[in-house]
Design a protein around this motif. Structure first.
Motif, mmCIF file in Angstrom:
data_model
loop_
_atom_site.group_PDB
_atom_site.id
_atom_site.type_symbol
_atom_site.label_atom_id
_atom_site.label_comp_id
_atom_site.label_asym_id
_atom_site.label_seq_id
_atom_site.Cartn_x
_atom_site.Cartn_y
_atom_site.Cartn_z
ATOM 1 N N MET A 138 44.125 42.958 43.319
ATOM 2 C CA MET A 138 43.817 41.769 42.523
ATOM 3 C C MET A 138 42.583 41.053 43.063
ATOM 4 O O MET A 138 41.766 40.541 42.303
ATOM 5 C CB MET A 138 45.010 40.814 42.484
ATOM 6 N N GLU A 139 42.417 41.033 44.374
ATOM 7 C CA GLU A 139 41.230 40.418 44.972
ATOM 8 C C GLU A 139 39.974 41.179 44.563
ATOM 9 O O GLU A 139 38.957 40.580 44.224
ATOM 10 C CB GLU A 139 41.348 40.368 46.498
ATOM 11 N N ARG A 140 40.038 42.513 44.591
ATOM 12 C CA ARG A 140 38.883 43.326 44.168
ATOM 13 C C ARG A 140 38.582 43.083 42.694
ATOM 14 O O ARG A 140 37.419 42.961 42.300
ATOM 15 C CB ARG A 140 39.151 44.813 44.422
ATOM 16 N N PHE A 141 39.629 43.023 41.875
ATOM 17 C CA PHE A 141 39.477 42.778 40.440
ATOM 18 C C PHE A 141 38.814 41.420 40.205
ATOM 19 O O PHE A 141 37.893 41.289 39.399
ATOM 20 C CB PHE A 141 40.855 42.854 39.787
ATOM 21 N N LYS A 142 39.248 40.406 40.947
ATOM 22 C CA LYS A 142 38.684 39.065 40.815
ATOM 23 C C LYS A 142 37.214 39.059 41.222
ATOM 24 O O LYS A 142 36.374 38.464 40.542
ATOM 25 C CB LYS A 142 39.481 38.080 41.667
ATOM 26 N N MET A 143 36.873 39.723 42.322
ATOM 27 C CA MET A 143 35.483 39.783 42.787
ATOM 28 C C MET A 143 34.597 40.483 41.755
ATOM 29 O O MET A 143 33.480 40.052 41.482
ATOM 30 C CB MET A 143 35.389 40.503 44.130
ATOM 31 N N GLU A 144 35.108 41.570 41.175
ATOM 32 C CA GLU A 144 34.362 42.308 40.153
ATOM 33 C C GLU A 144 34.125 41.427 38.928
ATOM 34 O O GLU A 144 33.003 41.372 38.401
ATOM 35 C CB GLU A 144 35.143 43.561 39.760
ATOM 36 N N ALA A 145 35.149 40.735 38.486
ATOM 37 C CA ALA A 145 35.022 39.855 37.320
ATOM 38 C C ALA A 145 34.023 38.736 37.607
ATOM 39 O O ALA A 145 33.211 38.379 36.736
ATOM 40 C CB ALA A 145 36.383 39.275 36.940
ATOM 41 N N ALA A 146 34.056 38.195 38.809
ATOM 42 C CA ALA A 146 33.124 37.124 39.182
ATOM 43 C C ALA A 146 31.688 37.630 39.144
ATOM 44 O O ALA A 146 30.790 36.945 38.629
ATOM 45 C CB ALA A 146 33.467 36.591 40.568
ATOM 46 N N ARG A 147 31.454 38.828 39.679
ATOM 47 C CA ARG A 147 30.099 39.402 39.640
ATOM 48 C C ARG A 147 29.628 39.580 38.207
ATOM 49 O O ARG A 147 28.464 39.330 37.892
ATOM 50 C CB ARG A 147 30.072 40.750 40.362
ATOM 51 N N GLU A 148 30.523 40.022 37.337
ATOM 52 C CA GLU A 148 30.148 40.270 35.944
ATOM 53 C C GLU A 148 29.738 38.999 35.212
ATOM 54 O O GLU A 148 28.952 39.065 34.276
ATOM 55 C CB GLU A 148 31.292 40.972 35.213
ATOM 56 N N VAL A 149 30.277 37.848 35.612
ATOM 57 C CA VAL A 149 29.904 36.592 34.961
ATOM 58 C C VAL A 149 28.874 35.818 35.783
ATOM 59 O O VAL A 149 28.547 34.678 35.475
ATOM 60 C CB VAL A 149 31.133 35.706 34.631
ATOM 61 N N GLY A 150 28.363 36.462 36.858
ATOM 62 C CA GLY A 150 27.286 35.871 37.635
ATOM 63 C C GLY A 150 27.693 34.800 38.628
ATOM 64 O O GLY A 150 26.896 33.928 38.962
ATOM 65 N N ILE A 151 28.921 34.867 39.131
ATOM 66 C CA ILE A 151 29.406 33.888 40.105
ATOM 67 C C ILE A 151 29.609 34.604 41.436
ATOM 68 O O ILE A 151 30.237 35.657 41.495
ATOM 69 C CB ILE A 151 30.717 33.233 39.633
ATOM 70 N N ASP A 152 29.057 34.033 42.500
ATOM 71 C CA ASP A 152 29.148 34.619 43.827
ATOM 72 C C ASP A 152 30.365 34.062 44.551
ATOM 73 O O ASP A 152 30.360 32.905 44.960
ATOM 74 C CB ASP A 152 27.870 34.314 44.609
ATOM 75 N N LEU A 153 31.421 34.883 44.675
ATOM 76 C CA LEU A 153 32.612 34.470 45.403
ATOM 77 C C LEU A 153 32.501 34.889 46.861
ATOM 78 O O LEU A 153 31.932 35.925 47.174
ATOM 79 C CB LEU A 153 33.868 35.122 44.819
ATOM 80 N N LYS A 154 33.073 34.090 47.730
ATOM 81 C CA LYS A 154 33.154 34.425 49.149
ATOM 82 C C LYS A 154 34.544 34.988 49.415
ATOM 83 O O LYS A 154 35.478 34.716 48.680
ATOM 84 C CB LYS A 154 32.975 33.177 50.018
#
Length: 65
Positions: free
Chosen positions: A17-33
């Motif tokens: 789920m963490e990987r999925f969230k990071m991937e989704a964030a990248r796709e919408v242009g948001i840099d998650l830590k």
């Protein structure tokens, strides 16, 4: 009774789920830590969640074919 509805039933799914969230964030242009991201705006968090739902619906529709 105190129930946490955000608890995953399968503990091993947390990393996925963490990987999925990071991937989704990248796709919408948001840099998650890694770790805490409490500095996100509601709009940013909603964009990530919306992208995750969109991908889940697309995957479900593909499996229905």
């Amino acid at each position: 009774m105190n129930r946490n509805s955000n608890k995953l039933n399968v503990p091993e799914a947390k990393a996925a789920m963490e990987r999925f969230k990071m991937e989704a964030a990248r796709e919408v242009g948001i840099d998650l830590k890694d770790g805490y991201n409490g500095d996100l705006t509601a709009r940013q968090a909603g964009s990530i969640g919306g992208q995750m739902v969109k991908q889940m619906i697309e995957a479900y529709e593909q499996n229905m074919k």
